[in-house]
Enzyme design. Sequence first.
Site, short mmCIF file in Angstrom:
data_model
loop_
_atom_site.label_atom_id
_atom_site.label_comp_id
_atom_site.label_asym_id
_atom_site.label_seq_id
_atom_site.Cartn_x
_atom_site.Cartn_y
_atom_site.Cartn_z
N GLY A 179 -6.28 0.37 5.23
CA GLY A 179 -5.42 -0.77 4.94
C GLY A 179 -6.10 -2.09 5.25
N ASP A 180 -6.89 -2.10 6.31
CA ASP A 180 -7.64 -3.32 6.67
C ASP A 180 -8.69 -3.63 5.61
OD1 ASP A 180 -6.17 -3.14 9.07
OD2 ASP A 180 -7.71 -1.84 9.94
N SER A 208 0.83 -1.19 0.00
CA SER A 208 0.00 0.00 0.00
C SER A 208 0.88 1.25 0.00
CB SER A 208 -0.91 -0.01 1.24
OG SER A 208 -1.61 1.20 1.34
N MET A 209 0.53 2.20 -0.88
CA MET A 209 1.33 3.42 -1.02
C MET A 209 0.46 4.68 -0.88
SD MET A 209 3.78 2.18 -4.17
CE MET A 209 2.39 1.94 -5.27
N GLY A 210 -0.63 4.57 -0.12
CA GLY A 210 -1.48 5.73 0.12
C GLY A 210 -2.10 6.23 -1.17
N GLY A 261 -1.37 4.68 -4.62
CA GLY A 261 -1.96 3.44 -5.07
C GLY A 261 -1.42 2.20 -4.40
#
Length: 310
Positions: free
Chosen positions: A252-253, A221-223, A226
């Site tokens: 994220g969950d 995950s890169m906020g 993307g």
Amino acid sequence: MAKILTITLNPAIDVTIELNELRLGEVNRQEHVQLHAAGKGLNVAQVLHDLGHTVIVSGFLGRENREIFDKHFHHMQFDNQFIYIDGETRQNIKVAESSGRMTDINGKGFIISEQNKTAFFAQIEACSVDIDHVVIAGSLPQGFSIDDFKSLISLLKKLNKKIAIDTSGKALATAIAMNPWLIKPNTDELEESFGKNVEQFSAQTELFKQLDSQIEHVVISMGENGVNWLNSGKALHAQPPKMTVKSTVGAGDSLLAGMLHGLVSNFTPEETLTTATAIASHAVSQVGFRIPTQDKLAHLKQQTTIKSLS
């Protein structure tokens, strides 16, 4: 739909306070406040339930403030296999400003005894008999060591479970070395664990090559930049739609739950990543992390761009 076990070793009661702007050293007046039975594994469980899956939940909980969790489990129809121990489950204070900035003050929580661990491992072995997929998400509580974490992963691997892990720090490095089925770190967590900047896809692939990783699904995950999915087939990137951020709690969950949903439902890789990214995008637009309506989800999926990185 599948039956899935989620393990939350260090759950929390999230107290989310919404206000316009946090002014340090001054009296602040809240606009709204919400209390949630939370913890990363329980957040994943809630999204999986909303997606139609049957969920078993386990981990550790304090007896002294268990009511909010018991009510949540009953409402969500979770199969509750938590080990209840002396003391209180920790509280995490989250201050959500209208700008989207979130300030977290996390509690330390209870201490796990050897007796607690013995009961927990026996419970996990018993309740995972008829499931194939297990999620371990969140931090480790006091008294539950890295060696205990290794023992948990080893037990589940011995039982031939597909293990998805979302954690950080030493626990993340430990998990990666043990090659679970899926991991979902973000770039900050990877940099913290391995001391390398991994914002770029090339740096991510090089890191896991150096680690000699045999993990089937690496979801990074890169906020707002993307999601990169490194897998045994082809690597993919998802660019999410632009959203007005109200809270990043549970995003994220939600991504992890969406990925698991697509994989167990035999979606195509593109459909899996599109769906997961859309669900995670919706999560940042709200305080809480319930999935969007079917119409809203379809709209967000249309705004999500997938490209191959292979």
